[in-house]
Design an enzyme around this catalytic site. Sequence first.
Site, mmCIF file in Angstrom:
data_model
loop_
_atom_site.group_PDB
_atom_site.id
_atom_site.type_symbol
_atom_site.label_atom_id
_atom_site.label_comp_id
_atom_site.label_asym_id
_atom_site.label_seq_id
_atom_site.Cartn_x
_atom_site.Cartn_y
_atom_site.Cartn_z
ATOM 1 N N ALA A 1 0.701 -1.257 0.154
ATOM 2 C CA ALA A 1 0.118 -0.202 0.008
ATOM 3 C C ALA A 1 1.153 0.865 -0.122
ATOM 4 C CB ALA A 1 -0.967 -0.047 1.637
ATOM 5 N N ARG B 1 -5.289 -0.026 -9.211
ATOM 6 C CA ARG B 1 -5.597 -1.276 -8.063
ATOM 7 C C ARG B 1 -6.684 -0.551 -7.078
ATOM 8 N NH1 ARG B 1 -0.922 -4.635 -5.794
ATOM 9 N NH2 ARG B 1 -2.723 -5.630 -5.557
ATOM 10 N N ASP C 1 -3.696 -2.789 4.033
ATOM 11 C CA ASP C 1 -3.891 -2.063 2.935
ATOM 12 C C ASP C 1 -4.626 -0.794 3.394
ATOM 13 O OD1 ASP C 1 -2.521 -4.989 1.841
ATOM 14 O OD2 ASP C 1 -2.413 -3.678 0.812
HETATM 15 O O1 MRU Z 1 -1.323 -6.988 -2.742
HETATM 16 P P1 MRU Z 1 -0.398 -6.513 -2.875
HETATM 17 O O2 MRU Z 1 1.680 -7.078 -2.258
HETATM 18 O O3 MRU Z 1 0.101 -5.430 -3.117
HETATM 19 O O4 MRU Z 1 0.309 -6.901 -0.972
HETATM 20 C C1 MRU Z 1 0.570 -6.508 0.338
HETATM 21 C C2 MRU Z 1 0.128 -5.679 0.677
HETATM 22 O O5 MRU Z 1 -1.257 -6.980 1.599
HETATM 23 C C3 MRU Z 1 0.477 -5.873 2.489
HETATM 24 O O6 MRU Z 1 0.541 -7.057 3.454
HETATM 25 C C4 MRU Z 1 0.127 -4.070 2.525
HETATM 26 O O7 MRU Z 1 0.517 -4.145 1.838
HETATM 27 C C5 MRU Z 1 1.150 -3.561 4.208
HETATM 28 S S1 MRU Z 1 2.744 -3.571 3.153
HETATM 29 C C6 MRU Z 1 3.292 -2.055 4.025
#
Ligand code: MRU
Length: 363
Positions: free
Chosen positions: A54, A89, A239
Amino acid sequence: MSANQELCSLRWNAERQVVEVIDQTLLPHSLQWCELESLASYCHAISAMQVRGAPLIGITAAFGLAGAIARDPSDENLSRASKALLATRPTAVNLGWALAAVAAAVRDIEPGARARVALAKARQLRAEDIANCSRIGEHGLALLRGLKPDGPLNIMTHCNAGWLATIEWGTALAPVYKAHAAGIPVHVWVSETRPRNQGTYLTAWELQRAGVPCTIVTDNACGQLLRSGAVDCVLVGSDRTAANGDVCNKIGTYLKALAAGANGVPFYALLPASTIDWECAGGDDIPIENRAESEVLAVSGADETGQRRELMLAGSGHRAHNPAFDVTPAALVTALVTEYGSVAASSVGLERLRAQISSSSPM
Ligand code: MRU
């Protein structure tokens, strides 16, 4: 540089006036940088998950919008580029937050000066992300010391919430890096995180580079580890966190929270305040991204020559369902850790945090 000493996930090349990101789709087998120049290349980088996590999604989008403004500073183009980036996204709220921050910075600026202001804003957000993640690490380290002052600590994490998901430090992994640097023995259980395997491909890679002992386990092994006393606490990122403390994070997080709760293991979500969606009353209102069936039906990796390969897992003709995130109800979250400190995962806790944010700077 911080946790990893030499790398960050996104850098501004001032000489070439271009953003460079690590292409995370190639990790752990190949470390390659790619340049982002056009709006299309930014949108592709986010939607194809060359960048992910995120906070990093947000910062990348900020630079993408700044680049679009540099090419055409008109209001029409600003709105067009914002929409395109926002559509990449749906779940990480940092995306819209960062775009809004850049748009607000240039709103009352005459077109000729917008490019400079937008780029400065993107660079400021990047710098703030580094500082905030470092603070999250300090607050998280205090919690770890409270659990076991001198270690050894066995920490379970899910997905990747390390520096690859931010700029430096990470969120959930920031306290791990701080503990390691402080000489506290720490070991991380890395759950593989099917179907995109961010645990195996990314978290294990960055922990290994930093010299932090870690062990990859299947997602299905985590319940047994939590039940058997092998885990001192679970640290995850987020996220989007709702105003009632519900935590949306990578699919599989909820099951870990359930197993942690059933076995009395503390479960912390670590996130910058930019990940809180104050407009979102509860987890049911969070848009959950559904991704391609192929991510479940096939797997990608490298063969013995290092060549990337895609292998079919399922027999032909199968369908798959692939929600990328889930919601962990606030009641299962021991605390939320932000750059401002720890708060209860509840409406009251978040109201307190909101008051703190409006009256102070991060501590
Ligand atoms: O689908 P992604 O790889 O973007 O998902 C990322 C996550 O779920 C992380 O755990 C979340 O963004 C926290 S990151 C600091």
